[in-house]
Enzyme design. Structure first.
Site, PDB file in Angstrom:
ATOM      1  N   SER A 105     -19.493  74.323  20.539  1.00 46.27           N
ATOM      2  CA  SER A 105     -19.550  73.264  21.555  1.00 46.27           C
ATOM      3  C   SER A 105     -18.156  72.889  22.026  1.00 46.27           C
ATOM      4  O   SER A 105     -17.180  72.993  21.272  1.00 46.27           O
ATOM      5  CB  SER A 105     -20.213  72.038  20.923  1.00 46.27           C
ATOM      6  OG  SER A 105     -20.047  70.908  21.730  1.00 46.27           O
TER       7      SER A 105
ATOM      8  N   TYR B 149     -21.102  65.148  13.880  1.00 44.98           N
ATOM      9  CA  TYR B 149     -21.693  66.323  14.550  1.00 44.98           C
ATOM     10  C   TYR B 149     -20.601  67.298  14.964  1.00 44.98           C
ATOM     11  O   TYR B 149     -20.671  68.500  14.675  1.00 44.98           O
ATOM     12  CB  TYR B 149     -22.503  65.892  15.783  1.00 44.98           C
ATOM     13  CG  TYR B 149     -22.824  67.067  16.696  1.00 44.98           C
ATOM     14  CD1 TYR B 149     -23.736  68.033  16.315  1.00 44.98           C
ATOM     15  CD2 TYR B 149     -22.174  67.205  17.931  1.00 44.98           C
ATOM     16  CE1 TYR B 149     -24.008  69.134  17.137  1.00 44.98           C
ATOM     17  CE2 TYR B 149     -22.441  68.290  18.759  1.00 44.98           C
ATOM     18  CZ  TYR B 149     -23.355  69.251  18.358  1.00 44.98           C
ATOM     19  OH  TYR B 149     -23.611  70.332  19.161  1.00 44.98           O
TER      20      TYR B 149
ATOM     21  N   LYS C 226     -19.446  71.380  13.754  1.00 47.96           N
ATOM     22  CA  LYS C 226     -19.200  72.570  14.588  1.00 47.96           C
ATOM     23  C   LYS C 226     -17.827  73.158  14.285  1.00 47.96           C
ATOM     24  O   LYS C 226     -17.670  74.382  14.229  1.00 47.96           O
ATOM     25  CB  LYS C 226     -19.327  72.213  16.074  1.00 47.96           C
ATOM     26  CG  LYS C 226     -20.748  71.880  16.495  1.00 47.96           C
ATOM     27  CD  LYS C 226     -21.641  73.113  16.518  1.00 47.96           C
ATOM     28  CE  LYS C 226     -23.107  72.761  16.588  1.00 47.96           C
ATOM     29  NZ  LYS C 226     -24.008  73.910  16.514  1.00 47.96           N
TER      30      LYS C 226
HETATM   31  P1  NAD Z   1     -32.449  71.692  20.182  1.00 47.83           P
HETATM   32  O1  NAD Z   1     -32.534  70.525  19.257  1.00 47.83           O
HETATM   33  O2  NAD Z   1     -33.385  71.754  21.317  1.00 47.83           O
HETATM   34  O3  NAD Z   1     -32.542  73.049  19.357  1.00 47.83           O
HETATM   35  C1  NAD Z   1     -32.185  73.155  17.991  1.00 47.83           C
HETATM   36  C2  NAD Z   1     -33.381  73.708  17.248  1.00 47.83           C
HETATM   37  O4  NAD Z   1     -33.033  73.890  15.869  1.00 47.83           O
HETATM   38  C3  NAD Z   1     -34.581  72.778  17.289  1.00 47.83           C
HETATM   39  O5  NAD Z   1     -35.697  73.516  17.736  1.00 47.83           O
HETATM   40  C4  NAD Z   1     -34.748  72.329  15.850  1.00 47.83           C
HETATM   41  O6  NAD Z   1     -36.087  72.075  15.532  1.00 47.83           O
HETATM   42  C5  NAD Z   1     -34.146  73.500  15.093  1.00 47.83           C
HETATM   43  N1  NAD Z   1     -33.630  73.186  13.761  1.00 47.83           N
HETATM   44  C6  NAD Z   1     -32.754  72.220  13.400  1.00 47.83           C
HETATM   45  N2  NAD Z   1     -32.532  72.254  12.073  1.00 47.83           N
HETATM   46  C7  NAD Z   1     -33.274  73.284  11.581  1.00 47.83           C
HETATM   47  C8  NAD Z   1     -33.465  73.826  10.284  1.00 47.83           C
HETATM   48  N3  NAD Z   1     -32.883  73.289   9.216  1.00 47.83           N
HETATM   49  N4  NAD Z   1     -34.268  74.900  10.134  1.00 47.83           N
HETATM   50  C9  NAD Z   1     -34.880  75.439  11.215  1.00 47.83           C
HETATM   51  N5  NAD Z   1     -34.749  74.961  12.456  1.00 47.83           N
HETATM   52  C10 NAD Z   1     -33.954  73.884  12.646  1.00 47.83           C
HETATM   53  O7  NAD Z   1     -30.932  71.748  20.701  1.00 47.83           O
HETATM   54  P2  NAD Z   1     -30.248  72.686  21.793  1.00 47.83           P
HETATM   55  O8  NAD Z   1     -29.708  71.795  22.838  1.00 47.83           O
HETATM   56  O9  NAD Z   1     -31.121  73.805  22.156  1.00 47.83           O
HETATM   57  O10 NAD Z   1     -29.000  73.187  20.942  1.00 47.83           O
HETATM   58  C11 NAD Z   1     -28.950  74.467  20.342  1.00 47.83           C
HETATM   59  C12 NAD Z   1     -27.594  74.643  19.685  1.00 47.83           C
HETATM   60  O11 NAD Z   1     -26.576  74.465  20.659  1.00 47.83           O
HETATM   61  C13 NAD Z   1     -27.279  73.620  18.594  1.00 47.83           C
HETATM   62  O12 NAD Z   1     -26.572  74.277  17.575  1.00 47.83           O
HETATM   63  C14 NAD Z   1     -26.384  72.610  19.293  1.00 47.83           C
HETATM   64  O13 NAD Z   1     -25.523  71.976  18.376  1.00 47.83           O
HETATM   65  C15 NAD Z   1     -25.621  73.521  20.228  1.00 47.83           C
HETATM   66  N6  NAD Z   1     -25.079  72.840  21.417  1.00 47.83           N
HETATM   67  C16 NAD Z   1     -25.915  72.143  22.243  1.00 47.83           C
HETATM   68  C17 NAD Z   1     -25.387  71.479  23.343  1.00 47.83           C
HETATM   69  C18 NAD Z   1     -26.262  70.679  24.270  1.00 47.83           C
HETATM   70  O14 NAD Z   1     -25.716  69.836  25.017  1.00 47.83           O
HETATM   71  N7  NAD Z   1     -27.566  70.889  24.311  1.00 47.83           N
HETATM   72  C19 NAD Z   1     -24.016  71.552  23.618  1.00 47.83           C
HETATM   73  C20 NAD Z   1     -23.202  72.276  22.766  1.00 47.83           C
HETATM   74  C21 NAD Z   1     -23.742  72.934  21.657  1.00 47.83           C
HETATM   75  C1  UD1 Z   2     -22.209  65.467  25.144  1.00 44.49           C
HETATM   76  C2  UD1 Z   2     -22.028  65.312  23.668  1.00 44.49           C
HETATM   77  C3  UD1 Z   2     -20.788  66.066  23.210  1.00 44.49           C
HETATM   78  C4  UD1 Z   2     -20.803  67.515  23.667  1.00 44.49           C
HETATM   79  C5  UD1 Z   2     -20.957  67.551  25.164  1.00 44.49           C
HETATM   80  C6  UD1 Z   2     -21.055  68.985  25.664  1.00 44.49           C
HETATM   81  C7  UD1 Z   2     -23.000  63.102  23.290  1.00 44.49           C
HETATM   82  C8  UD1 Z   2     -22.750  61.645  23.035  1.00 44.49           C
HETATM   83  N1  UD1 Z   2     -21.929  63.891  23.383  1.00 44.49           N
HETATM   84  O1  UD1 Z   2     -21.236  64.616  25.699  1.00 44.49           O
HETATM   85  O2  UD1 Z   2     -20.688  66.041  21.813  1.00 44.49           O
HETATM   86  O3  UD1 Z   2     -19.574  68.136  23.352  1.00 44.49           O
HETATM   87  O4  UD1 Z   2     -22.157  66.836  25.539  1.00 44.49           O
HETATM   88  O5  UD1 Z   2     -22.128  69.612  25.089  1.00 44.49           O
HETATM   89  O6  UD1 Z   2     -24.138  63.526  23.352  1.00 44.49           O
HETATM   90  N2  UD1 Z   2     -23.154  59.129  31.174  1.00 44.49           N
HETATM   91  C9  UD1 Z   2     -23.481  57.975  31.850  1.00 44.49           C
HETATM   92  N3  UD1 Z   2     -24.687  57.396  31.598  1.00 44.49           N
HETATM   93  C10 UD1 Z   2     -25.586  57.910  30.709  1.00 44.49           C
HETATM   94  C11 UD1 Z   2     -25.252  59.105  30.027  1.00 44.49           C
HETATM   95  C12 UD1 Z   2     -24.024  59.671  30.270  1.00 44.49           C
HETATM   96  O7  UD1 Z   2     -22.698  57.472  32.655  1.00 44.49           O
HETATM   97  O8  UD1 Z   2     -26.661  57.322  30.521  1.00 44.49           O
HETATM   98  C13 UD1 Z   2     -21.863  59.779  31.455  1.00 44.49           C
HETATM   99  C14 UD1 Z   2     -20.944  59.905  30.254  1.00 44.49           C
HETATM  100  O9  UD1 Z   2     -20.142  58.773  30.105  1.00 44.49           O
HETATM  101  C15 UD1 Z   2     -20.155  61.173  30.631  1.00 44.49           C
HETATM  102  C16 UD1 Z   2     -21.148  62.007  31.435  1.00 44.49           C
HETATM  103  O10 UD1 Z   2     -22.139  61.093  31.887  1.00 44.49           O
HETATM  104  O11 UD1 Z   2     -19.080  60.835  31.464  1.00 44.49           O
HETATM  105  C17 UD1 Z   2     -21.822  63.100  30.636  1.00 44.49           C
HETATM  106  O12 UD1 Z   2     -22.389  62.529  29.466  1.00 44.49           O
HETATM  107  P1  UD1 Z   2     -23.291  63.383  28.456  1.00 44.49           P
HETATM  108  O13 UD1 Z   2     -24.368  64.068  29.215  1.00 44.49           O
HETATM  109  O14 UD1 Z   2     -23.688  62.471  27.342  1.00 44.49           O
HETATM  110  O15 UD1 Z   2     -22.313  64.527  27.937  1.00 44.49           O
HETATM  111  P2  UD1 Z   2     -20.911  64.398  27.177  1.00 44.49           P
HETATM  112  O16 UD1 Z   2     -20.340  63.056  27.284  1.00 44.49           O
HETATM  113  O17 UD1 Z   2     -20.046  65.489  27.675  1.00 44.49           O
END
Ligand code: NAD
Ligand code: UD1
Length: 338
Positions: free
Chosen positions: A125, A149, A153
């Site tokens: 991330s 969190y 990572k």
């Molecule tokens: P998500 O929660 O939709 O997907 C994660 C999945 O992992 C879920 O289906 C959950 O049930 C499963 N899971 C969690 N713990 C588990 C365990 N112990 N055993 C088996 N399954 C388990 O989230 P996502 O947004 O799809 O994220 C996927 C990956 O990407 C994660 O590692 C997250 O940290 C990373 N990531 C997400 C974002 C984002 O903004 N969505 C940004 C950066 C990194």
């Molecule tokens: C999220 C994650 C961060 C991750 C990043 C990229 C959180 C708190 N942080 O942050 O760990 O690295 O995504 O995956 O989940 N905002 C509003 N109103 C809202 C929600 C958000 O104004 O109700 C603004 C925030 O202040 C920010 C922007 O929208 O400026 C994006 O916010 P968000 O979608 O939560 O993403 P990140 O802040 O980047």
């Protein structure tokens, strides 16, 4: 056809990636304990690409069963998505986060070693970059996370790097996602957060559908174009393409690597709101509120390495992200239970 194990396979990003993997001739096998997702996504994946991926209900912490799964399914590579991901919850429940994410990764790596699986793609991330790093972030910028969190990572990356130093068989792709948003253009699958969304796009979607009255814009006094926070949003289908390219690169026998997956284009909160309104015809009422604790002004990728190494660049626009997110939200106001 290669068997690719997707841990966290029914989650938001994994499910979209599974579709692209199937379309590119791979055989994804989805493994999940459903702590933050639903098995109901699987028939939707099948409806989109005409193939039902195998689904295994398992916790990644169960190393023995995981090893068995890798052996019996002849797994060629693991894409390790499974993690808990809510930043605020990680502050309240650090033990659960370190246990699930860090011990979970150790379990996956132990199972891979026992089953002789040599390739891992990791969901990392943008949160790993230190506040001292200057956006747009290059991959060699300093790392330091400010939440449990984020720390998980940073640790997960470190663990894989350390093991790869001593285990010449292990090869990895570390993918640092910026802000994944949007949904498959079919409107059949998308993100459905539990409870009140923390993240901007899902919140906007719920305002648009009438589940929330208005959006709070967390601060308009940052040093950005319009004072609101700027982020690097990436369409989840572009992210899916990035995984397939990264996997192909590893499977070709190329060395391990770490890359940003982002567009390099900053979009402010108000720009996203306006684009969403324009594309969907919905009005998004908002109020300016104080800054959210822990937020930074700008999160932005330097996407050059992913382009040079993988030929990856984003193709979908901010308008595409909004249109696809809205189609999913409108057709499934209550996620997979609607
Ligand atoms: P998500 O929660 O939709 O997907 C994660 C999945 O992992 C879920 O289906 C959950 O049930 C499963 N899971 C969690 N713990 C588990 C365990 N112990 N055993 C088996 N399954 C388990 O989230 P996502 O947004 O799809 O994220 C996927 C990956 O990407 C994660 O590692 C997250 O940290 C990373 N990531 C997400 C974002 C984002 O903004 N969505 C940004 C950066 C990194
Ligand atoms: C999220 C994650 C961060 C991750 C990043 C990229 C959180 C708190 N942080 O942050 O760990 O690295 O995504 O995956 O989940 N905002 C509003 N109103 C809202 C929600 C958000 O104004 O109700 C603004 C925030 O202040 C920010 C922007 O929208 O400026 C994006 O916010 P968000 O979608 O939560 O993403 P990140 O802040 O980047």
């Amino acid at each position: 056809m290669q068997n690719i194990l997707l841990t966290g396979g029914t989650g938001y990003i994994a499910a979209h990636t599974a579709i692209t993997l199937i379309e590119q001739g791979h055989n994804p096998i989805l493994l999940d304990n459903f702590v933050n997702s639903s098995p109901k996504i699987v028939p939707r994946i099948a409806e989109i690409c005409g193939k039902t991926p195998s689904l295994i209900e398992l916790d990644i912490l169960d190393t023995q069963s995981l090893t068995q799964v890798m052996r019996t399914h002849n797994i060629h590579a693991v894409i390790h998505f499974a993690a808990l991901k809510a930043v605020g919850e990680s502050v309240a429940r650090p033990l659960a986060y370190y246990h699930n994410n860090v011990v979970g990764l150790l379990s996956v790596l132990n199972a891979m070693q026992a089953a002789k699986v040599a390739h891992i793609v990791l969901s990392s991330s943008a949160t790993v970059y230190s506040e001292d790093a200057k956006p747009p972030f290059v991959e060699d910028a300093p790392l330091a996370a400010n939440s449990p969190y984020g720390q998980t990572k940073v640790m997960m990356e470190r663990i894989i790097n350390d093991i790869a130093h001593t285990d010449p068989n292990l090869r990895f792709a570390m993918l640092r996602y910026f802000n994944p948003v949007g949904a498959h253009p079919s409107g059949l699958i998308g993100e459905h957060p539990n409870g009140i969304p923390n993240n901007l796009m899902p919140y906007i979607q719920q305002v648009a559908i009438g589940q929330r009255d208005y959006l709070s814009v967390w601060g308009n006094d940052y040093g950005t174009t319009d004072g609101t926070g700027e982020r690097d949003y990436i369409h989840v289908m572009d992210l899916a393409d990035g995984h397939v390219l990264a996997l192909a690169h590893l499977l070709k026998g190329e060395p391990s690597f770490t890359v940003n997956l982002g567009s390099g284009e900053p979009v402010s909160v108000l720009q996203l709101v306006r684009t969403f309104e324009m594309v969907t015809g919905q009005t998004i009422p908002y109020k300016i509120a104080p800054r959210r604790a822990g937020d930074v002004a700008v999160l932005l990728a330097n996407p050059q390495r992913a382009k040079d190494l993988l030929g990856f660049s984003t193709k979908r626009t901010t308008a595409d992200m909004c249109a696809d997110a809205w189609r999913w939200q409108k057709n499934n106001p209550n996620g997979f239970s609607s």
